[in-house]
Write an enzyme that holds these catalytic residues in place. Structure first.
Site, PDB file in Angstrom:
ATOM      1  N   LYS A 214       0.811  -1.359  -0.047  1.00 32.82           N
ATOM      2  CA  LYS A 214       0.097   0.009   0.007  1.00 32.82           C
ATOM      3  C   LYS A 214       0.882   1.327   0.097  1.00 32.82           C
ATOM      4  CE  LYS A 214      -1.919  -1.057   3.986  1.00 32.82           C
ATOM      5  NZ  LYS A 214      -1.185  -2.284   4.447  1.00 32.82           N
TER       6      LYS A 214
ATOM      7  N   ARG B 172      -9.848   0.756   9.542  1.00 29.94           N
ATOM      8  CA  ARG B 172      -9.405  -0.627   9.828  1.00 29.94           C
ATOM      9  C   ARG B 172     -10.237  -1.402  10.568  1.00 29.94           C
ATOM     10  NH1 ARG B 172      -3.733   0.795  10.000  1.00 29.94           N
ATOM     11  NH2 ARG B 172      -2.243  -0.861  10.025  1.00 29.94           N
TER      12      ARG B 172
ATOM     13  N   ARG C 273      11.933  -5.126   4.974  1.00 31.95           N
ATOM     14  CA  ARG C 273      11.483  -3.697   4.660  1.00 31.95           C
ATOM     15  C   ARG C 273      12.414  -2.542   5.700  1.00 31.95           C
ATOM     16  NH1 ARG C 273       5.263  -1.511   5.498  1.00 31.95           N
ATOM     17  NH2 ARG C 273       5.690  -2.664   7.267  1.00 31.95           N
TER      18      ARG C 273
ATOM     19  N   ARG D 291      11.048  -0.634  11.214  1.00 29.43           N
ATOM     20  CA  ARG D 291      10.172  -0.687  12.274  1.00 29.43           C
ATOM     21  C   ARG D 291      10.169  -1.753  13.295  1.00 29.43           C
ATOM     22  NH1 ARG D 291       4.427   0.310   9.020  1.00 29.43           N
ATOM     23  NH2 ARG D 291       3.865  -0.926  10.836  1.00 29.43           N
TER      24      ARG D 291
ATOM     25  N   ARG E 225      -0.485  -8.838  13.817  1.00 36.38           N
ATOM     26  CA  ARG E 225      -1.088  -7.887  12.854  1.00 36.38           C
ATOM     27  C   ARG E 225      -2.077  -8.547  11.730  1.00 36.38           C
ATOM     28  NH1 ARG E 225       4.215  -5.031  11.134  1.00 36.38           N
ATOM     29  NH2 ARG E 225       3.122  -3.486   9.940  1.00 36.38           N
TER      30      ARG E 225
HETATM   31  P1  ADP Z   1       2.318  -1.760   3.178  1.00 37.67           P
HETATM   32  O1  ADP Z   1       2.348  -0.240   3.171  1.00 37.67           O
HETATM   33  O2  ADP Z   1       0.988  -2.553   2.813  1.00 37.67           O
HETATM   34  O3  ADP Z   1       2.587  -2.069   4.683  1.00 37.67           O
HETATM   35  P2  ADP Z   1       4.997  -1.527   1.781  1.00 37.67           P
HETATM   36  O4  ADP Z   1       4.485  -0.800   0.726  1.00 37.67           O
HETATM   37  O5  ADP Z   1       5.422  -0.772   2.778  1.00 37.67           O
HETATM   38  O6  ADP Z   1       3.624  -2.270   2.424  1.00 37.67           O
HETATM   39  O7  ADP Z   1       5.775  -2.814   1.177  1.00 37.67           O
HETATM   40  C1  ADP Z   1       6.155  -3.726   2.097  1.00 37.67           C
HETATM   41  C2  ADP Z   1       7.517  -4.311   1.761  1.00 37.67           C
HETATM   42  O8  ADP Z   1       7.707  -4.991   0.549  1.00 37.67           O
HETATM   43  C3  ADP Z   1       8.466  -3.052   1.430  1.00 37.67           C
HETATM   44  O9  ADP Z   1       9.767  -3.311   1.795  1.00 37.67           O
HETATM   45  C4  ADP Z   1       8.481  -3.009  -0.147  1.00 37.67           C
HETATM   46  O10 ADP Z   1       9.728  -2.320  -0.692  1.00 37.67           O
HETATM   47  C5  ADP Z   1       7.964  -4.408  -0.522  1.00 37.67           C
HETATM   48  N1  ADP Z   1       7.230  -4.459  -1.860  1.00 37.67           N
HETATM   49  C6  ADP Z   1       5.985  -3.530  -1.861  1.00 37.67           C
HETATM   50  N2  ADP Z   1       5.578  -3.948  -3.029  1.00 37.67           N
HETATM   51  C7  ADP Z   1       6.106  -5.095  -3.455  1.00 37.67           C
HETATM   52  C8  ADP Z   1       5.715  -5.925  -4.396  1.00 37.67           C
HETATM   53  N3  ADP Z   1       4.806  -5.850  -5.467  1.00 37.67           N
HETATM   54  N4  ADP Z   1       6.832  -6.923  -4.948  1.00 37.67           N
HETATM   55  C9  ADP Z   1       7.792  -7.113  -3.753  1.00 37.67           C
HETATM   56  N5  ADP Z   1       8.255  -6.422  -2.973  1.00 37.67           N
HETATM   57  C10 ADP Z   1       7.340  -5.433  -2.576  1.00 37.67           C
END
Ligand code: ADP
Length: 241
Positions: free
Chosen positions: A40, A115, A154, A187, A198
């Site tokens: 997201k 949520r 992440r 985080r 979660r």
């Molecule tokens: P959210 O905001 O839904 O918790 P994030 O956008 O922070 O998720 O994504 C979670 C992790 O996965 C991040 O480290 C991001 O770089 C990676 N990520 C996001 N989208 C993808 C994808 N389509 N494929 C692989 N890794 C992804």
């Protein structure tokens, strides 16, 4: 190996972008719903630029309240560390304030809010009073089994919300933000253990929110397991439709 730049290299064609920007009836009040790690935040940063929307990530907003160490912040901190959502009234109030920011004038992406069903109902009441409504809800659908690797890998640039991943989107220099050169952080709740909680909360409390909006006919399912550029293309397609 993928890098953040591949988002740009593989981004959908310029035609789609132009069409998207010029679309006479863009969806402006958007919710991104999905479990932690579904992408997201990654997609919000891309879409908000193209659409001129503000990105309201509940988690980031609440973490800022926590950092202020007020009694309210301490209460929220306790909830967050246990993987729970914050008290509904409080979260809605904080988000309502955030939506009044000038940068939200053209519309907003709500990322991580509402949520719970109660939050969704309260949000609708607020929007009804303003004679507006949620235009689209994007359901970032993904299997739980994929999320642990995404979450534990992440890394975040706190002030911009840019996210990286050790395997899927590594920064140019390990541990450092590509744009500012500032250090990246992980985080506290991005562990396999807290993720389990979660996810439990997501299935129990947040999935009913998707059903709630389905009844209103505004939900679009996004296959969130795909690579980032494919997810972006899908999101743009839905927002243009
Ligand atoms: P959210 O905001 O839904 O918790 P994030 O956008 O922070 O998720 O994504 C979670 C992790 O996965 C991040 O480290 C991001 O770089 C990676 N990520 C996001 N989208 C993808 C994808 N389509 N494929 C692989 N890794 C992804």
């Amino acid at each position: 190996m993928a890098s953040n730049n591949t988002f740009l290299v593989n981004a959908p064609s310029l035609d789609i972008m132009t069409e998207f920007k010029c679309s006479s009836k863009p969806h402006k009040r958007i919710i991104f719903i999905g479990p932690p790690g579904s992408g997201k935040g990654t997609q919000s940063l891309i879409i908000k630029e193209k659409y001129g929307l503000c990105h309201l990530a509940t988690g980031d907003i609440l973490r800022a309240v926590v950092a202020a160490k007020t009694p309210l912040g301490i209460k929220i901190k306790e909830n967050m560390e246990k993987g729970k959502v914050g008290p509904d009234d409080l979260v809605v109030e904080i988000m309502n304030e955030a939506m009044k920011k000038p940068s939200c004038e053209n519309g907003f992406i709500l990322d991580g809010f509402p949520r719970t069903l109660a939050q969704a109902q309260k949000l609708d009441e607020i929007l009804e009073k303003q004679r507006t409504k949620i235009d689209k809800v994007l359901d970032f659908a993904i299997d739980d089994s994929i999320l642990e690797e995404r979450i534990t890998g992440r890394w975040i640039h706190a002030s911009s919300g840019r996210t990286y991943h050790t395997k899927f989107a590594p920064p140019k220099v390990h541990g450092v933000d590509d744009v500012t050169g500032e250090p990246l952080i992980q985080r506290k709740d991005d562990t396999a253990e807290v993720l389990k909680l979660r996810l439990e909360v997501f299935h129990r409390q947040t999935e009913p929110v998707i059903e709630y909006y389905k009844k209103k006919g505004v939900v679009a399912k996004i296959p969130a397991e795909n690579p980032p550029n494919e997810v972006t293309a899908e999101v743009l397609k839905v927002l243009l439709s």
